[in-house]
Design a protein around this motif. Sequence first.
Motif, PDB file in Angstrom:
ATOM      1  N   PHE A  76       0.860  -1.186   0.000  1.00  0.00           N
ATOM      2  CA  PHE A  76       0.000   0.000   0.000  1.00  0.00           C
ATOM      3  C   PHE A  76       0.889   1.226   0.000  1.00  0.00           C
ATOM      4  O   PHE A  76       1.974   1.221   0.548  1.00  0.00           O
ATOM      5  N   LEU A  77       0.404   2.259  -0.538  1.00  0.00           N
ATOM      6  CA  LEU A  77       1.075   3.528  -0.372  1.00  0.00           C
ATOM      7  C   LEU A  77      -0.010   4.580  -0.251  1.00  0.00           C
ATOM      8  O   LEU A  77      -0.769   4.791  -1.193  1.00  0.00           O
ATOM      9  N   VAL A  78      -0.145   5.148   0.881  1.00  0.00           N
ATOM     10  CA  VAL A  78      -1.184   6.144   1.087  1.00  0.00           C
ATOM     11  C   VAL A  78      -0.507   7.497   1.322  1.00  0.00           C
ATOM     12  O   VAL A  78       0.296   7.634   2.233  1.00  0.00           O
ATOM     13  N   CYS A  79      -0.809   8.414   0.502  1.00  0.00           N
ATOM     14  CA  CYS A  79      -0.160   9.714   0.582  1.00  0.00           C
ATOM     15  C   CYS A  79      -1.162  10.783   0.971  1.00  0.00           C
ATOM     16  O   CYS A  79      -2.320  10.714   0.612  1.00  0.00           O
ATOM     17  N   SER A  80      -0.688  11.742   1.671  1.00  0.00           N
ATOM     18  CA  SER A  80      -1.557  12.823   2.083  1.00  0.00           C
ATOM     19  C   SER A  80      -0.900  14.148   1.741  1.00  0.00           C
ATOM     20  O   SER A  80       0.278  14.334   1.982  1.00  0.00           O
ATOM     21  N   THR A  81      -1.666  15.026   1.196  1.00  0.00           N
ATOM     22  CA  THR A  81      -1.136  16.320   0.805  1.00  0.00           C
ATOM     23  C   THR A  81      -1.770  17.415   1.632  1.00  0.00           C
ATOM     24  O   THR A  81      -2.978  17.451   1.768  1.00  0.00           O
ATOM     25  N   VAL A  82      -0.962  18.275   2.146  1.00  0.00           N
ATOM     26  CA  VAL A  82      -1.469  19.476   2.791  1.00  0.00           C
ATOM     27  C   VAL A  82      -1.055  20.635   1.908  1.00  0.00           C
ATOM     28  O   VAL A  82       0.129  20.883   1.736  1.00  0.00           O
ATOM     29  N   ALA A  83      -2.016  21.280   1.328  1.00  0.00           N
ATOM     30  CA  ALA A  83      -1.705  22.314   0.354  1.00  0.00           C
ATOM     31  C   ALA A  83      -2.243  23.652   0.801  1.00  0.00           C
ATOM     32  O   ALA A  83      -3.325  23.745   1.354  1.00  0.00           O
ATOM     33  N   GLY A  84      -1.492  24.666   0.531  1.00  0.00           N
ATOM     34  CA  GLY A  84      -1.944  26.011   0.849  1.00  0.00           C
ATOM     35  C   GLY A  84      -2.096  26.823  -0.412  1.00  0.00           C
ATOM     36  O   GLY A  84      -1.821  26.358  -1.510  1.00  0.00           O
ATOM     37  N   SER A  85      -2.553  28.015  -0.250  1.00  0.00           N
ATOM     38  CA  SER A  85      -2.695  28.896  -1.390  1.00  0.00           C
ATOM     39  C   SER A  85      -1.452  29.777  -1.496  1.00  0.00           C
ATOM     40  O   SER A  85      -0.615  29.804  -0.607  1.00  0.00           O
ATOM     41  N   GLY A  86      -1.387  30.474  -2.570  1.00  0.00           N
ATOM     42  CA  GLY A  86      -0.244  31.349  -2.750  1.00  0.00           C
ATOM     43  C   GLY A  86       0.832  30.703  -3.589  1.00  0.00           C
ATOM     44  O   GLY A  86       0.706  29.564  -4.033  1.00  0.00           O
ATOM     45  N   GLU A  87       1.874  31.442  -3.797  1.00  0.00           N
ATOM     46  CA  GLU A  87       2.915  30.958  -4.691  1.00  0.00           C
ATOM     47  C   GLU A  87       3.835  29.948  -4.011  1.00  0.00           C
ATOM     48  O   GLU A  87       4.372  29.060  -4.641  1.00  0.00           O
ATOM     49  N   SER A  88       4.059  30.112  -2.736  1.00  0.00           N
ATOM     50  CA  SER A  88       4.950  29.198  -2.033  1.00  0.00           C
ATOM     51  C   SER A  88       4.204  27.928  -1.654  1.00  0.00           C
ATOM     52  O   SER A  88       3.188  27.973  -0.986  1.00  0.00           O
ATOM     53  N   VAL A  89       4.707  26.827  -2.112  1.00  0.00           N
ATOM     54  CA  VAL A  89       4.082  25.545  -1.792  1.00  0.00           C
ATOM     55  C   VAL A  89       5.108  24.672  -1.100  1.00  0.00           C
ATOM     56  O   VAL A  89       6.220  24.514  -1.577  1.00  0.00           O
ATOM     57  N   ARG A  90       4.722  24.138   0.018  1.00  0.00           N
ATOM     58  CA  ARG A  90       5.615  23.282   0.767  1.00  0.00           C
ATOM     59  C   ARG A  90       5.126  21.840   0.656  1.00  0.00           C
ATOM     60  O   ARG A  90       3.923  21.587   0.717  1.00  0.00           O
ATOM     61  N   LYS A  91       6.051  20.930   0.493  1.00  0.00           N
ATOM     62  CA  LYS A  91       5.677  19.521   0.385  1.00  0.00           C
ATOM     63  C   LYS A  91       6.518  18.696   1.338  1.00  0.00           C
ATOM     64  O   LYS A  91       7.717  18.922   1.467  1.00  0.00           O
ATOM     65  N   ASP A  92       5.889  17.765   1.982  1.00  0.00           N
ATOM     66  CA  ASP A  92       6.594  16.800   2.823  1.00  0.00           C
ATOM     67  C   ASP A  92       6.027  15.421   2.518  1.00  0.00           C
ATOM     68  O   ASP A  92       4.873  15.291   2.131  1.00  0.00           O
ATOM     69  N   LEU A  93       6.858  14.449   2.710  1.00  0.00           N
ATOM     70  CA  LEU A  93       6.456  13.081   2.354  1.00  0.00           C
ATOM     71  C   LEU A  93       6.746  12.152   3.527  1.00  0.00           C
ATOM     72  O   LEU A  93       7.756  12.314   4.205  1.00  0.00           O
ATOM     73  N   ALA A  94       5.849  11.213   3.762  1.00  0.00           N
ATOM     74  CA  ALA A  94       6.097  10.221   4.809  1.00  0.00           C
ATOM     75  C   ALA A  94       5.770   8.823   4.295  1.00  0.00           C
ATOM     76  O   ALA A  94       4.737   8.619   3.670  1.00  0.00           O
ATOM     77  N   PHE A  95       6.656   7.900   4.531  1.00  0.00           N
ATOM     78  CA  PHE A  95       6.427   6.495   4.199  1.00  0.00           C
ATOM     79  C   PHE A  95       6.150   5.747   5.500  1.00  0.00           C
ATOM     80  O   PHE A  95       6.935   5.832   6.449  1.00  0.00           O
ATOM     81  N   VAL A  96       5.072   5.021   5.529  1.00  0.00           N
ATOM     82  CA  VAL A  96       4.714   4.285   6.747  1.00  0.00           C
ATOM     83  C   VAL A  96       4.455   2.830   6.376  1.00  0.00           C
ATOM     84  O   VAL A  96       3.535   2.538   5.618  1.00  0.00           O
ATOM     85  N   PRO A  97       5.247   1.922   6.892  1.00  0.00           N
ATOM     86  CA  PRO A  97       5.021   0.507   6.567  1.00  0.00           C
ATOM     87  C   PRO A  97       3.808  -0.036   7.306  1.00  0.00           C
ATOM     88  O   PRO A  97       3.569   0.311   8.467  1.00  0.00           O
ATOM     89  N   LEU A  98       3.041  -0.842   6.635  1.00  0.00           N
ATOM     90  CA  LEU A  98       1.872  -1.461   7.264  1.00  0.00           C
ATOM     91  C   LEU A  98       2.181  -2.840   7.797  1.00  0.00           C
ATOM     92  O   LEU A  98       1.443  -3.379   8.592  1.00  0.00           O
ATOM     93  N   ASP A  99       3.220  -3.422   7.327  1.00  0.00           N
ATOM     94  CA  ASP A  99       3.568  -4.775   7.733  1.00  0.00           C
ATOM     95  C   ASP A  99       5.078  -4.895   7.741  1.00  0.00           C
ATOM     96  O   ASP A  99       5.742  -4.496   6.802  1.00  0.00           O
ATOM     97  N   ASN A 100       5.628  -5.421   8.835  1.00  0.00           N
ATOM     98  CA  ASN A 100       7.079  -5.452   8.975  1.00  0.00           C
ATOM     99  C   ASN A 100       7.710  -6.755   8.507  1.00  0.00           C
ATOM    100  O   ASN A 100       8.900  -6.972   8.684  1.00  0.00           O
ATOM    101  N   SER A 101       6.920  -7.644   7.938  1.00  0.00           N
ATOM    102  CA  SER A 101       7.438  -8.974   7.651  1.00  0.00           C
ATOM    103  C   SER A 101       8.104  -9.089   6.279  1.00  0.00           C
ATOM    104  O   SER A 101       8.568 -10.145   5.905  1.00  0.00           O
ATOM    105  N   ARG A 102       8.108  -8.013   5.551  1.00  0.00           N
ATOM    106  CA  ARG A 102       8.660  -8.102   4.208  1.00  0.00           C
ATOM    107  C   ARG A 102      10.187  -8.223   4.261  1.00  0.00           C
ATOM    108  O   ARG A 102      10.846  -7.517   5.016  1.00  0.00           O
ATOM    109  N   PRO A 103      10.775  -9.088   3.474  1.00  0.00           N
ATOM    110  CA  PRO A 103      12.241  -9.211   3.469  1.00  0.00           C
ATOM    111  C   PRO A 103      12.886  -7.968   2.864  1.00  0.00           C
ATOM    112  O   PRO A 103      12.246  -7.203   2.150  1.00  0.00           O
ATOM    113  N   ALA A 104      14.153  -7.798   3.181  1.00  0.00           N
ATOM    114  CA  ALA A 104      14.872  -6.627   2.697  1.00  0.00           C
ATOM    115  C   ALA A 104      14.903  -6.600   1.174  1.00  0.00           C
ATOM    116  O   ALA A 104      15.090  -7.630   0.516  1.00  0.00           O
TER     117      ALA A 104
END
Lengths: 225, 334
Positions: B230-258
């Motif tokens: 899964f990959l669930v992304c969330s955007t927080v957007a503002g108005s104006g010319e300056s746009v800031r972006k941040d990204l977070a990855f969150v694993p849902l299951d830890n059993s996956r091999p490297a």
Amino acid sequence: MGDATPTSGRMEASGSSGADNLEKREPLTAESPAGISDRLLVRRCQRGDVEAFNLLVQRYEHVVFNFAFRLAGNYDDANDIAQEAFVRAFTAIGSFRGDAAISSWIFRITTNVFLDERKRRRTRQHLSLDDVVELEESSVARQIEDPAPKPEEVVIGHERASMIGEAIQSLPDFQRTMIVLYHVEHKAYDEIAVIMDLPIGTVKSRLNRARVALKDKLSGIRELF
Amino acid sequence: MNCDRIQNLYTDLYEDTLNPRIKQLAMLHLGVCSTCRLDYERFQEAMRLLDEPVQQVAVPAAFRSQVLARVAIEANQSSKLPGWRSWLQLRIPVLRLAGVGAAVMAILAAAAVDLSTPTPNANQGDIVARIPAPPSVSGYSGVFQKLSASTQGDKTYHNFTIELPTGISSARVNAYVLQDARALTDESALDDKTSATLAWSDNEPLTSNVQVNIPVAVVTSAPAGSTLPFLVCSTVAGSGESVRKDLAFVPLDNSRPALAIQRGANLYLTLQTVSASQGINIVVDDAALKANARAPYAAPSGVDGSSPLSALLAGQTHLAAIQISTGTYAVVGQ
């Protein structure tokens, strides 16, 4: 809906300084908003009085939210639209001249928010909430919980209402807006003209077109007749 | 009077607002044209249906407080008051799926900010010895402050605490589901329906301690032993010319091999691989994304998805890693 009864004729008719003095002696509280006129609330909002705006929202949140609900077709979008409408109203209230009723002005903003949002959505691809996401090895049904009833479920509360609601929802945005304003919100032609910024003659002709379109949709539902 | 014209007169006929001569012509036509007569009868029926009473819906309990919170932000921003901060906590439940491979959720946040007056982050966590921060890193200034998960019944709720820096006028959060843990090769992948599914999008009130319950996805079926990224992304957007972006990855299951780090992959794919492999949350701030997100990433030799972030970022002069909370690491731009 509409302007509430002024607390006194003197307040509304008095000069600015006198009105200001009287306003200062009358605290605005959520417990006793009924006697405060829309005009007074607007005047205070124009000075940046957030408490006055609180009372204005309290006064119109029900009608605006229900209007947004009929337009949007679901509870979440109605919430977005109604919230955005009030925020826009707050930021633009300085330009409100009072030529029309504040209720018409807020309805106009709500209509614009709805039409803007629909236009924005048409330009971006969005998936239906009911879609099933097909993966390589499994499927994921996106489930966005919306515990609130849909418009067609609450319009009258039975199958007929559902059919009528769905027919209205299937109309193009502009026609849907016309139908909702007249038949659900019970706005008169002249008020719709203000809200939609159209001449009354155009309102009548476009509403007729919307009614004819709705008639065609309803005619295909035998259970209704 | 002809068939085309009379439809335009339905409303006036119904409301009896036609002048007598036109009305007479219309009635004459309806008298001789059975098609129009039937059509007008249907119009009358439709009008009667529309006269049926409409039940009102209740306004959400928090509606006014949410409006006023947004208004306060508007008022605050317009008056340029310093120090405004807002907190947004999101709860995203996703069905727990035992035996399924690692899945990754990501939060992408973009917000309009006053970039000229950055606000230091008060919630910055301690820098861990395993992932030392270079001296030049003054701290993490991304919007994600805490990422945690809790299970209730058959659902896992993922909580995102977001702190918006000073000057943000509005926020929008988008949650995406990607069909593959490695689908986010570029930000533009989020607009691609074939790889990203917009599961949720909403404006949220920017008031303190607000929790929003956001059901994003429910697994309906999954063959045993299958992988379900899964990959669930969330955007927080503002108005104006300056746009800031941040990204977070969150694993849902830890059993996956490297997973192996792909040489030449960009920062999105690299960090996504690490997150999925190690089962750690990784957030990336705006500066890191701007400088490095789309550029090919040259992984040092000998490292793979199980390597610590510090090893992965070794030699990357513009990137550093710090821990901001338990299980959550930030890749920051310098």
